[in-house]
Design a protein around this motif. Structure first.
Motif, PDB file in Angstrom:
ATOM      1  N   GLY A   5      64.858  -1.826  36.511  1.00  0.00           N
ATOM      2  CA  GLY A   5      64.101  -1.277  37.637  1.00  0.00           C
ATOM      3  C   GLY A   5      64.120   0.239  37.632  1.00  0.00           C
ATOM      4  N   ASN A   6      63.316   0.812  38.510  1.00  0.00           N
ATOM      5  CA  ASN A   6      63.399   2.251  38.763  1.00  0.00           C
ATOM      6  C   ASN A   6      64.237   2.433  40.021  1.00  0.00           C
ATOM      7  N   VAL A   7      65.296   3.203  39.931  1.00  0.00           N
ATOM      8  CA  VAL A   7      66.095   3.492  41.117  1.00  0.00           C
ATOM      9  C   VAL A   7      66.157   5.007  41.288  1.00  0.00           C
ATOM     10  N   LEU A   8      65.626   5.495  42.404  1.00  0.00           N
ATOM     11  CA  LEU A   8      65.640   6.925  42.691  1.00  0.00           C
ATOM     12  C   LEU A   8      66.467   7.172  43.937  1.00  0.00           C
TER      13      LEU A   8
ATOM     14  N   ASP B 209      43.182   6.165  38.243  1.00  0.00           N
ATOM     15  CA  ASP B 209      42.565   7.447  37.900  1.00  0.00           C
ATOM     16  C   ASP B 209      42.374   8.330  39.124  1.00  0.00           C
ATOM     17  N   ALA B 210      42.217   7.706  40.279  1.00  0.00           N
ATOM     18  CA  ALA B 210      42.020   8.480  41.506  1.00  0.00           C
ATOM     19  C   ALA B 210      43.110   8.100  42.482  1.00  0.00           C
ATOM     20  N   PRO B 211      43.489   9.007  43.399  1.00  0.00           N
ATOM     21  CA  PRO B 211      44.534   8.641  44.369  1.00  0.00           C
ATOM     22  C   PRO B 211      44.116   7.418  45.172  1.00  0.00           C
ATOM     23  N   PRO B 212      44.895   6.359  45.140  1.00  0.00           N
ATOM     24  CA  PRO B 212      44.514   5.137  45.843  1.00  0.00           C
ATOM     25  C   PRO B 212      44.693   5.298  47.352  1.00  0.00           C
ATOM     26  N   ARG B 213      43.859   4.616  48.102  1.00  0.00           N
ATOM     27  CA  ARG B 213      44.014   4.623  49.551  1.00  0.00           C
ATOM     28  C   ARG B 213      44.885   3.444  49.953  1.00  0.00           C
ATOM     29  N   ASP B 214      45.449   3.481  51.139  1.00  0.00           N
ATOM     30  CA  ASP B 214      46.219   2.361  51.694  1.00  0.00           C
ATOM     31  C   ASP B 214      47.349   1.922  50.781  1.00  0.00           C
ATOM     32  N   ALA B 215      47.991   2.815  50.089  1.00  0.00           N
ATOM     33  CA  ALA B 215      49.163   2.422  49.298  1.00  0.00           C
ATOM     34  C   ALA B 215      50.161   3.569  49.363  1.00  0.00           C
ATOM     35  N   VAL B 216      51.400   3.247  49.125  1.00  0.00           N
ATOM     36  CA  VAL B 216      52.424   4.283  49.138  1.00  0.00           C
ATOM     37  C   VAL B 216      52.307   5.079  47.844  1.00  0.00           C
ATOM     38  N   GLN B 217      52.040   6.375  47.979  1.00  0.00           N
ATOM     39  CA  GLN B 217      51.738   7.160  46.784  1.00  0.00           C
ATOM     40  C   GLN B 217      52.931   7.975  46.294  1.00  0.00           C
ATOM     41  N   LEU B 218      53.025   8.077  44.975  1.00  0.00           N
ATOM     42  CA  LEU B 218      54.068   8.915  44.376  1.00  0.00           C
ATOM     43  C   LEU B 218      53.471  10.174  43.766  1.00  0.00           C
ATOM     44  N   GLY B 219      52.153  10.331  43.861  1.00  0.00           N
ATOM     45  CA  GLY B 219      51.518  11.507  43.287  1.00  0.00           C
ATOM     46  C   GLY B 219      51.124  11.276  41.836  1.00  0.00           C
ATOM     47  N   GLN B 220      50.895  12.410  41.139  1.00  0.00           N
ATOM     48  CA  GLN B 220      50.359  12.315  39.794  1.00  0.00           C
ATOM     49  C   GLN B 220      51.473  12.441  38.753  1.00  0.00           C
TER      50      GLN B 220
ATOM     51  N   GLU C 176      55.957  14.807  38.370  1.00  0.00           N
ATOM     52  CA  GLU C 176      56.348  16.146  38.782  1.00  0.00           C
ATOM     53  C   GLU C 176      56.789  16.167  40.248  1.00  0.00           C
ATOM     54  N   GLY C 177      56.045  15.438  41.086  1.00  0.00           N
ATOM     55  CA  GLY C 177      56.324  15.456  42.519  1.00  0.00           C
ATOM     56  C   GLY C 177      57.696  14.907  42.875  1.00  0.00           C
ATOM     57  N   LEU C 178      58.298  14.142  41.972  1.00  0.00           N
ATOM     58  CA  LEU C 178      59.610  13.552  42.266  1.00  0.00           C
ATOM     59  C   LEU C 178      60.750  14.472  41.850  1.00  0.00           C
ATOM     60  N   ARG C 179      60.422  15.617  41.297  1.00  0.00           N
ATOM     61  CA  ARG C 179      61.473  16.536  40.857  1.00  0.00           C
ATOM     62  C   ARG C 179      62.384  16.863  42.050  1.00  0.00           C
ATOM     63  N   GLY C 180      63.661  16.745  41.851  1.00  0.00           N
ATOM     64  CA  GLY C 180      64.610  16.965  42.954  1.00  0.00           C
ATOM     65  C   GLY C 180      65.224  15.653  43.400  1.00  0.00           C
ATOM     66  N   ALA C 181      64.495  14.541  43.191  1.00  0.00           N
ATOM     67  CA  ALA C 181      65.107  13.243  43.477  1.00  0.00           C
ATOM     68  C   ALA C 181      65.889  12.857  42.226  1.00  0.00           C
ATOM     69  N   ARG C 182      67.037  12.228  42.419  1.00  0.00           N
ATOM     70  CA  ARG C 182      67.839  11.868  41.261  1.00  0.00           C
ATOM     71  C   ARG C 182      67.461  10.474  40.796  1.00  0.00           C
ATOM     72  N   SER C 183      67.372  10.315  39.497  1.00  0.00           N
ATOM     73  CA  SER C 183      66.998   9.023  38.947  1.00  0.00           C
ATOM     74  C   SER C 183      68.245   8.301  38.440  1.00  0.00           C
ATOM     75  N   LEU C 184      68.556   7.145  39.034  1.00  0.00           N
ATOM     76  CA  LEU C 184      69.702   6.341  38.550  1.00  0.00           C
ATOM     77  C   LEU C 184      69.261   5.454  37.399  1.00  0.00           C
ATOM     78  N   ALA C 185      68.026   4.974  37.479  1.00  0.00           N
ATOM     79  CA  ALA C 185      67.474   4.154  36.411  1.00  0.00           C
ATOM     80  C   ALA C 185      65.966   4.362  36.420  1.00  0.00           C
TER      81      ALA C 185
ATOM     82  N   LYS D 279      62.168  17.083  32.607  1.00  0.00           N
ATOM     83  CA  LYS D 279      61.958  18.051  33.688  1.00  0.00           C
ATOM     84  C   LYS D 279      61.906  17.376  35.045  1.00  0.00           C
ATOM     85  N   ALA D 280      61.349  16.194  35.082  1.00  0.00           N
ATOM     86  CA  ALA D 280      61.221  15.488  36.358  1.00  0.00           C
ATOM     87  C   ALA D 280      61.521  14.017  36.105  1.00  0.00           C
ATOM     88  N   PRO D 281      61.852  13.247  37.161  1.00  0.00           N
ATOM     89  CA  PRO D 281      62.187  11.836  36.937  1.00  0.00           C
ATOM     90  C   PRO D 281      61.085  11.076  36.209  1.00  0.00           C
ATOM     91  N   HIS D 282      61.515  10.146  35.384  1.00  0.00           N
ATOM     92  CA  HIS D 282      60.570   9.259  34.704  1.00  0.00           C
ATOM     93  C   HIS D 282      60.490   7.947  35.461  1.00  0.00           C
TER      94      HIS D 282
END
Lengths: 619, 273
Positions: free
Chosen positions: A236-239, A283-294, A314-323, A331-334
């Motif tokens: 999983g992804n754990v941030l 390809d485009a920012p989706p509506r009605d969904a929780v967005q993480l950015g580009q 890029e937008g998640l930079r600063g959050a720590r990634s456990l997995a 540079k930023a979480p994967h």
């Protein structure tokens, strides 16, 4: 029949393999013990079978305590990974073994043997010798042999581990249908999560000898409580973000805190899990969904039924990634994303918008304590006090020590031994670095994993006072985490003193103190020293601050008293510390004034047998 | 010049030289002397041979040798299995020491082994006074021969079993226990069949060694003709009395029995492979 394990512990020499495992397995259930190598899963199974006896704890089968019974009296069926089929006997003799030692008549033995050969799909092979059979067939023989005398429970130790994929899937299905047909209580040990999910009515996850979590496969996968299970199971992804009002702040991204998440304190770390298949790329920012950015695609793999890509967001930079575990220099979480492989796979370096269809917040956990261990781990104050705090908060102790390259294994062992006198092994991690210790410790602390850092302020092999001071200042200023200066005599925290005198009365120190005090059920004294010549405004502000401090302590059910003194701050505090027999003295220090505060503090606690916590304050 | 066929194959002449050297070595040291024993045995005619092997003293020596073998084998089987079991199945303090101690009889000279028996059971030995009090005669009589033979041969079975049992592991035993077998039953139904060939092999080695043992027995037996002489001792006495034909006749019996043991051993080796 049911199986009950009550506080089972097992040690081999000084090495603890199973720690206080309690578990109830219902009659007729197929329970899977899942864990990596060295997690203690096989040891636990052998303890149920009686092949090993626990150092502590009890085992009951069908409501009868069997802890003292030898294996041959427990009436269990056991299947080993390497089959353990008797090579000098035919298939039929193998299956009849359990019946013959029970004195069953010859004719009945043969009848039952043929019944079992039918059951496991080996009809007519009774007279074959083991060396004429394939691995899959041997394991079927072992299963038939273990079921022949109708045991009360069936135990399987990685039964399919040595077989190739196809045979394994076949055998899994046979086992499931045989178990359904017989309704026998079954415990299966495996390291393969797919196997665990496919077979288990319930799954228990073992990690370093401790049972971390138990649940049905669905909830373990989608709603785990611990980050170990979240990352061990199903990639999983754990941030890690922070709670900000009704939201979770992940770097520059904010997502709502789900309703069903356990209550987090304001500003506390929040661990968010989302599965790779729950992320959508568009390809485009989706509506009605929780967005993480580009994000930018940095890796893509074709894996048969699914394609897997990694996206650097890029937008998640600063959050720590456990997995997934951060790669060096990223540079930023994967974020890992999977989708059906028939879909168009995005190209590397392309940019996509990410949104979450579903995510889950893990339970807030105990404190993550980072202890800097000095020369002698076995008597180190930082290690001991760190362990005491981690134990009280059900958190994790990260022991940090420098070592020469090549010596790290020995040092890790030494750290484990030191910590495991106080803490279960599952709550201990070791970090060993070579190179300049202050630098690498600050680097480690900056990973943002930790709630507090512990340094030994006195004792055998501790660091020099000036090293401690400069390290503390950097931790407070640059990392912004509380620093505990541990005293070797601190073995518990029963009495705590929170000094709100230094600088502007803040609330960070009271809140952190309260968090600690709650774990320890400690008594808290809040002291404020009124300087001579304080203005009425100062006085009323201090009064208000103390009132709200008392209120929040009361709200958390903490026993406390408030003390107001007037006079010279240093003298009044020194006097209080000297008389009060406090185990821990808390102090707030703003980043810019931390050097002055530390010098003041050193002077204050000189000669006192107490540990000190310095809490970084905003501003 | 011919090239070697593979990297690991040496040229023809190297192989020929090595094989030739080995054959020569064996011929000089083994085949010729062995053939000599049988030739000498019959050099004075078949009737001398028959008289030598059928006289009372020779028969008694043969009986004594057989007795020593018959006593030391069961003792060593018990000891060897127990030691191998303890060493391969349990962890305990001093395990490495035990493994080393088992090798002692192979490492020390048999003469020293004989002297050790004298030191303990001799008239001047540790237990001498006690044995004398109860009028038990150990040295210069049958018991000392049995003790010395057993001592010299006791590592042989344990040494065969330890690597074998280590290799086999204890899974089948654990399985037998979970299937409801008692420990004794487990031993006889699972362990013993698993180790039987190794055990038999050890027994053969043990028997061959026990028959031929000279040094230790020579020290403790006292060489009393017709009473405490085993076959090897009898050969030596005959030889020292210049009865060459008789000496070689008895020696040929020993050589023959050694050949029998070796054949059995080879058959077993083929079988276990």
């Amino acid at each position: 029949m049911s199986i009950v394990l009550d506080q089972i512990s097992k040690r081999f020499g000084s090495h603890s393999v199973v720690q206080r495992v309690s578990l109830e397995i219902a009659s007729g259930e197929l329970f899977v013990l899942l864990g990596g190598s060295g997690s203690g899963k096989s040891t636990l199974l052998r303890i149920i079978a009686g092949l090993l006896s626990p150092n502590e704890g009890r085992v009951a089968i069908g409501g009868v305590d069997v802890t003292q019974l030898p294996p041959q009296k427990r009436d269990v069926g056991f299947v080993f990974q390497n089959y353990a089929v008797f090579r000098h006997m035919s298939v039929g003799e193998n299956i009849e073994f359990g019946l013959r030692v029970r004195g069953v008549a010859r004719a009945q033995c043969i009848e039952r043997r043929d019944e079992l050969l039918d059951l496991v799909g080996l009809t007519g092979l009774a007279h074959r010798r083991p060396h004429q059979l394939s691995g899959g067939q041997l394991q079927r023989v072992a299963l038939a042999r273990a079921l022949a005398y109708r045991p009360t429970v069936l135990l399987l130790d990685e039964p399919f581990g040595a077989l190739d994929l196809q045979v394994r899937t076949q055998l899994r299905r046979s086992l499931r249908s045989i178990q359904d047909e017989l309704g026998i209580t079954t415990v299966l040990v495996t390291h393969d999560q797919e196997e665990a999910f496919e077979l288990g009515d319930r799954v228990g996850v073992l990690y370093r000898g401790g049972l971390v979590e138990v649940g049905d496969p669905m909830s373990l996968y989608h709603r785990p409580h611990t980050d170990h299970v979240a990352s061990f199971i199903g990639g999983g992804n754990v941030l890690v973000g922070r709670k900000v009002g009704p939201l979770i702040q992940l770097g520059n991204v904010q997502i709502p805190m789900p309703q069903q998440a356990k209550v987090h304190q304001e500003g506390a770390p929040v661990r968010v899990l989302f599965r790779p298949e729950d992320v959508t790329l568009s390809d485009a920012p989706p509506r009605d969904a929780v967005q993480l950015g580009q994000g930018v695609i940095v890796e893509s793999t074709f894996a048969g039924s699914v394609s897997r890509v990694r996206v650097e967001v890029e937008g998640l930079r600063g959050a720590r990634s456990l997995a997934p575990y951060p790669t060096y220099g990223q540079k930023a979480p994967h974020v890992e994303v999977t989708f059906p492989s028939a879909a168009q796979m995005p190209h590397l370096q392309e940019s996509r918008f990410l949104s979450l269809n579903r995510y889950h917040v893990l339970d807030p956990h105990g404190l993550s304590v980072l202890s800097l261990v000095g020369r002698h781990a076995e008597v180190d104050a930082a290690l001991r006090v760190g362990a005491v705090v981690a134990r009280a908060s059900h958190g994790t102790l990260y022991t940090f020590k420098e070592a020469m390259r090549g010596d790290s294994e020995r040092v890790r062992k030494e750290l484990r031994l030191g910590a495991e006198q106080i803490l279960p092994a599952a709550q201990v991690e070791t970090i060993v670095r070579d190179g300049e210790v202050v630098e690498s410790f600050v680097d480690e602390a900056q990973r943002g994993l930790y709630d507090l850092a512990v340094l030994g302020r006195e004792g055998d092999g501790a660091f020099e006072p000036q090293v401690l001071r400069s390290l503390s200042i950097r931790l407070l200023r640059m990392v912004g985490i509380p620093v505990v200066l541990a005293h070797p005599t601190t073995t518990k925290i029963g009495r705590m003193l929170i000094c709100t005198a230094a600088g502007e009365p803040g609330k960070g120190d009271v809140l952190f103190g309260a968090r600690l005090a709650r774990h320890f059920r400690a008594h808290v004294t809040v002291i404020h020293v009124q300087r001579f010549g304080a203005t009425p405004l100062d006085v009323s502000r201090a009064k208000k601050h103390l009132e709200s401090a008392a209120q929040s302590l009361a709200a958390m059910g903490i026993e406390h008293e408030v003390m107001v003194k007037t006079g010279d701050v240093a003298m009044a505090l020194r006097d209080t510390v000297a008389r009060g027999k406090y185990d821990l003295v808390l102090f707030g220090a703003s980043g810019s004034a931390s050097r002055r505060a530390l010098l003041f503090l050193e002077d204050l606690i000189r000669g006192a047998n107490t540990s000190v916590a310095v809490i970084p304050m905003m501003g | 010049m011919r090239q070697a066929v593979t990297d690991t194959m040496d040229p023809m002449w190297v192989r020929a030289c090595l094989i030739g050297l080995a054959t020569l070595f064996l011929a000089v040291l083994l085949f010729v002397p062995l053939a000599g024993v049988f030739l000498f045995a019959f050099s004075a005619g078949a009737d001398v041979f028959l008289r030598a092997v059928s006289n009372a003293e020779t028969l008694h020596a043969a009986w004594l040798t057989f007795l020593a073998v018959a006593v030391c084998i069961p003792l060593n089987v018990c000891f060897g299995v127990a030691a191998a079991w303890a060493i391969t199945r349990f962890e305990f303090r001093g395990k490495a020491l035990l493994v080393t101690l088992i090798e002692v009889p192979l490492a020390v000279s048999p003469v020293v082994a004989g002297l050790m028996v004298m030191l303990v059971y001799g008239h001047q030995g540790l237990l001498g006074p006690i044995l004398a009090e109860y009028d038990v005669k150990v040295v210069f009589s049958l018991p000392s021969i049995l003790i010395a033979t057993t001592f010299v041969t006791f590592p042989l079975i344990a040494r065969e079993l330890i690597p074998l049992m280590r290799l086999q592991g204890g899974h089948e035993e654990a399985a037998a226990l979970t299937l409801g077998a008692s420990p004794w039953r487990m031993f006889f139904m699972v362990t013993l069949p698993k180790i039987r060939w190794g055990l038999l092999y050890g027994i053969i080695l043990c028997a061959a060694r026990a028959m031929g043992e000279f040094g230790a027995v020579s020290v403790v037996s006292g060489h009393i003709r017709g009473r405490t002489n085993t076959l090897p001792l009898h050969v030596e006495i005959l030889y020292n009395e210049y009865q060459f034909a008789a000496a070689f006749a008895v020696a040929s019996l020993l050589a023959l029995s050694a050949l029998v043991w070796l054949t059995l051993k080879s058959v077993l080796e083929l079988r276990t492979q």
